[in-house]
Design a protein around this motif. Structure first.
Motif, PDB file in Angstrom:
ATOM      1  N   LYS A 181       0.839  -1.193   0.000  1.00 35.69           N
ATOM      2  CA  LYS A 181       0.000   0.000   0.000  1.00 35.69           C
ATOM      3  C   LYS A 181       0.874   1.243   0.000  1.00 35.69           C
ATOM      4  O   LYS A 181       1.806   1.353   0.794  1.00 35.69           O
ATOM      5  N   LEU A 182       0.557   2.193  -0.878  1.00 37.09           N
ATOM      6  CA  LEU A 182       1.268   3.468  -0.924  1.00 37.09           C
ATOM      7  C   LEU A 182       0.257   4.583  -0.698  1.00 37.09           C
ATOM      8  O   LEU A 182      -0.798   4.621  -1.343  1.00 37.09           O
ATOM      9  N   GLY A 183       0.571   5.517   0.179  1.00 39.83           N
ATOM     10  CA  GLY A 183      -0.325   6.639   0.432  1.00 39.83           C
ATOM     11  C   GLY A 183      -1.569   6.221   1.183  1.00 39.83           C
ATOM     12  O   GLY A 183      -1.708   5.091   1.652  1.00 39.83           O
ATOM     13  N   GLU A 184      -2.501   7.167   1.276  1.00 39.49           N
ATOM     14  CA  GLU A 184      -3.756   6.944   1.975  1.00 39.49           C
ATOM     15  C   GLU A 184      -4.897   6.810   0.981  1.00 39.49           C
ATOM     16  O   GLU A 184      -4.974   7.560   0.004  1.00 39.49           O
ATOM     17  N   ASP A 185      -5.788   5.870   1.244  1.00 44.08           N
ATOM     18  CA  ASP A 185      -6.960   5.698   0.391  1.00 44.08           C
ATOM     19  C   ASP A 185      -7.933   6.866   0.609  1.00 44.08           C
ATOM     20  O   ASP A 185      -7.984   7.446   1.696  1.00 44.08           O
ATOM     21  N   ALA A 186      -8.692   7.187  -0.423  1.00 49.75           N
ATOM     22  CA  ALA A 186      -9.690   8.256  -0.323  1.00 49.75           C
ATOM     23  C   ALA A 186     -10.880   7.912  -1.197  1.00 49.75           C
ATOM     24  O   ALA A 186     -10.722   7.342  -2.281  1.00 49.75           O
ATOM     25  N   GLN A 187     -12.056   8.260  -0.718  1.00 46.77           N
ATOM     26  CA  GLN A 187     -13.277   8.020  -1.481  1.00 46.77           C
ATOM     27  C   GLN A 187     -13.647   9.261  -2.288  1.00 46.77           C
ATOM     28  O   GLN A 187     -13.632  10.386  -1.768  1.00 46.77           O
ATOM     29  N   TRP A 188     -13.973   9.022  -3.554  1.00 51.04           N
ATOM     30  CA  TRP A 188     -14.353  10.105  -4.460  1.00 51.04           C
ATOM     31  C   TRP A 188     -15.630   9.712  -5.201  1.00 51.04           C
ATOM     32  O   TRP A 188     -15.859   8.526  -5.482  1.00 51.04           O
ATOM     33  N   LEU A 189     -16.409  10.723  -5.541  1.00 51.48           N
ATOM     34  CA  LEU A 189     -17.566  10.540  -6.419  1.00 51.48           C
ATOM     35  C   LEU A 189     -17.142  10.859  -7.844  1.00 51.48           C
ATOM     36  O   LEU A 189     -16.560  11.924  -8.108  1.00 51.48           O
ATOM     37  N   VAL A 190     -17.399   9.939  -8.762  1.00 51.77           N
ATOM     38  CA  VAL A 190     -17.092  10.142 -10.177  1.00 51.77           C
ATOM     39  C   VAL A 190     -18.403  10.380 -10.928  1.00 51.77           C
ATOM     40  O   VAL A 190     -19.339   9.577 -10.824  1.00 51.77           O
ATOM     41  N   ALA A 191     -18.451  11.492 -11.660  1.00 52.19           N
ATOM     42  CA  ALA A 191     -19.638  11.845 -12.441  1.00 52.19           C
ATOM     43  C   ALA A 191     -19.243  11.932 -13.911  1.00 52.19           C
ATOM     44  O   ALA A 191     -18.467  12.815 -14.303  1.00 52.19           O
ATOM     45  N   ASP A 192     -19.759  11.005 -14.722  1.00 48.28           N
ATOM     46  CA  ASP A 192     -19.509  10.988 -16.174  1.00 48.28           C
ATOM     47  C   ASP A 192     -20.815  11.230 -16.902  1.00 48.28           C
ATOM     48  O   ASP A 192     -21.861  10.692 -16.506  1.00 48.28           O
ATOM     49  N   GLY A 193     -20.764  11.986 -17.987  1.00 50.14           N
ATOM     50  CA  GLY A 193     -21.982  12.161 -18.761  1.00 50.14           C
ATOM     51  C   GLY A 193     -21.863  13.232 -19.820  1.00 50.14           C
ATOM     52  O   GLY A 193     -20.756  13.674 -20.177  1.00 50.14           O
ATOM     53  N   LEU A 194     -23.017  13.668 -20.319  1.00 46.95           N
ATOM     54  CA  LEU A 194     -23.117  14.651 -21.397  1.00 46.95           C
ATOM     55  C   LEU A 194     -23.534  16.000 -20.825  1.00 46.95           C
ATOM     56  O   LEU A 194     -24.513  16.093 -20.074  1.00 46.95           O
ATOM     57  N   LEU A 195     -22.788  17.033 -21.202  1.00 46.53           N
ATOM     58  CA  LEU A 195     -23.095  18.396 -20.770  1.00 46.53           C
ATOM     59  C   LEU A 195     -23.638  19.159 -21.967  1.00 46.53           C
ATOM     60  O   LEU A 195     -22.920  19.435 -22.927  1.00 46.53           O
ATOM     61  N   GLU A 196     -24.935  19.470 -21.935  1.00 44.62           N
ATOM     62  CA  GLU A 196     -25.612  20.145 -23.040  1.00 44.62           C
ATOM     63  C   GLU A 196     -25.649  21.652 -22.790  1.00 44.62           C
ATOM     64  O   GLU A 196     -26.117  22.104 -21.740  1.00 44.62           O
ATOM     65  N   GLU A 197     -25.131  22.408 -23.746  1.00 42.95           N
ATOM     66  CA  GLU A 197     -25.214  23.866 -23.705  1.00 42.95           C
ATOM     67  C   GLU A 197     -24.639  24.443 -22.424  1.00 42.95           C
ATOM     68  O   GLU A 197     -25.070  25.494 -21.941  1.00 42.95           O
TER      69      GLU A 197
END
Length: 500
Positions: A181-197
């Motif tokens: 293990k290297l460093g500290e684990d961290a939780q992230w929210l990933v948001a993928d999608g389409l950005l219209e206008e």
């Protein structure tokens, strides 16, 4: 119980595993790829390629197809809580690899193209809907027990297996290989999608070093975008993983009425290195061997480096041009290189994702004073089949010139060793050695300055030998140096029973 015999079994049908299949097919080896899912995973995971990765795609003859599905990055910057740009890195130029330095993409699009390449190649196939029941070393090879989607079980026998089966890697676990293990684990929210206008943000990639909530913005091809947000202690994961929650934590960069999410998922970003990459005839690759926080976008790039390094060596051993000990250099070369990027990413994560205001101020001052630290220079390979211990220029990635007629040098060389030198030095080596070089199917000699002058000038050498994976075997300035270096090439006549 049916039995299939091939050179290589590839376990895992993600982009690293399928790239491995394509490289094996191009090298003339037979292989079967095994993937549990029938369909391609529908949402994005990796989003970044570098120029070196594109050279690998170029070697498959499909780089132009991939270029149409990617977006060359034109800018990257890091900003702090006050929206001050701490460092800005131009990324839109053609780099030393003969391609743009950085690209973004939508992973399902890339996976479709990779699978099309495999379908076009003889001797290799990808089997979806296949569960791997066990993998074990058996005699001079491996045995893989599988169950297909109809429930039928069979055995696949191969000389080697490549486990590209992801971060949780059942193969790695079955082999009892632990991860550091290297460093500290961290939780992230990933948001993928389409950005219209929606205007989004100004650069193609921005690390938002906001101590109130670190985040990352990435522009992808077309209308696609990605944002990643660090979870804070007070967050309700179910609440923020919603369109309204994303609108709020993005400060309306991704408004609910304009951003259509393909995926809202919470992931744990972690740094890991497997302590062993080879167990007999089984090799770990990709996330099975290493995982890094996505700070420098090197996760998938590192996995593709793994299989690019390994497969030309498998080919050399298969054709009795090298001894089995050449395969030991896969781990010795790749592990330190991958470790560098994991360490860089975990170190960067440690100070970029700080949530302490005073620490953030210290970080800002450091970045202002040391802007180059935001763009680490890729390291050399670890010890192996190169003269890095003798010359620090060896073991590093070679450049790829684009010639005056627009041809990239790799397209002339193919998956062979390149001997780049001057006409005078080449004429001064022994005639028997010249004859060996000229009849070899695995070596190409170039001494035309229009073709290799840039490489020799960039490295300040009159002799440069480049391996099939585009890393430098060694350099020199004399006929004697050329004779010494070509003697290291496994494809020349040698006693393959002798150690390297």
């Amino acid at each position: 119980m049916a039995t299939v015999n091939v050179d290589v079994v590839v376990i895992g049908g993600g982009p690293v595993g399928v790239t491995a299949l394509a490289l094996l097919g191009r090298a003339g080896l037979t292989a079967v790829g095994l993937e549990r899912d029938i369909q391609i995973w529908p949402t994005a995971r990796a989003v970044h390629f570098d120029g070196e990765t594109f050279r690998t795609l170029q070697s498959l003859g499909v780089a132009e197809r991939f270029a149409e599905a990617t977006l060359p990055m034109s800018s990257f910057h890091i900003e702090n809580e006050d929206r001050e740009v701490l460092v800005s890195v131009p990324t839109g130029q053609f780099g030393s690899q003969g391609w743009h330095d950085d690209f973004t993409f939508h992973q399902p699009d890339i996976e479709v193209l990779l699978r099309e390449v495999v379908e076009e190649l003889p001797g290799v196939e990808l089997r979806g809907g296949t569960t791997v029941l066990s993998v074990r070393n058996e005699g001079p090879g491996v045995e893989v027990a599988v169950r297909d989607s109809d429930g039928e079980e069979s055995i696949i026998r191969a000389r080697w297996a490549i486990a590209a089966d992801g971060a949780r890697s059942p193969v790695r676990q079955a082999l009892g290989i632990e991860c550091e293990k290297l460093g500290e684990d961290a939780q992230w929210l990933v948001a993928d999608g389409l950005l219209e206008e929606g205007p989004g943000l100004s650069s193609d990639m921005i690390f938002l070093g906001h101590h109130t909530r670190p985040a990352l913005w990435v522009r992808l091809p077309g209308k696609r975008v990605r944002m990643e947000f660090m979870l804070m202690p007070e967050d309700d994961p179910e609440e923020i993983a919603t369109p309204a929650g994303v609108e709020k934590i993005s400060n309306s960069v991704l408004p609910a009425d304009k951003f259509t999410a393909d995926r809202l998922a919470i992931y744990t970003f972690r740094g890991r290195i497997a302590r062993q990459w080879r167990a007999g005839n089984i090799f770990l690759a990709g996330d099975a061997a290493h995982q890094a926080p996505p700070l420098f976008g090197q996760g998938l790039c590192a996995g593709i480096r793994d299989v690019t390094n390994l497969i030309w060596k498998l080919s050399a051993v298969k054709r009795a041009l090298a001894s089995d000990s050449l395969l030991d250099t896969y781990e010795s070369e790749r592990m330190p290189h991958a470790r560098f990027w994991v360490e860089q990413a975990t170190r960067a994560a440690g100070f970029l994702q700080t949530t302490d205001a005073d620490t953030a101020k210290q970080r800002d001052a450091f970045i202002r004073a040391n802007p180059a630290a935001s763009a680490p220079v890729a390291p050399a390979l670890g010890p192996g089949l190169h003269e890095g211990g003798r010359d620090e220029r060896a073991g590093r990635l070679a450049m790829q010139p684009i010639l005056s007629d627009g041809v990239r040098l790799d397209d002339m060389v193919g998956s062979r060793f390149l001997v780049a030198t001057t006409r005078e030095i080449y004429a001064a080596i022994s005639e028997p050695l010249r004859e060996q070089l000229e009849v070899s199917d695995d070596i190409v000699v170039l001494f035309d300055p229009a073709k290799v002058g840039q490489i020799l000038a960039a490295l300040g050498a009159q002799v440069v030998i480049v391996r099939p994976d585009r890393y430098i075997l060694g350099l020199g300035d004399t006929p004697e140096a050329l004779e010494r270096l070509v003697g290291i090439i496994p494809s020349l006549d040698r006693d393959v029973s002798a150690p390297l």
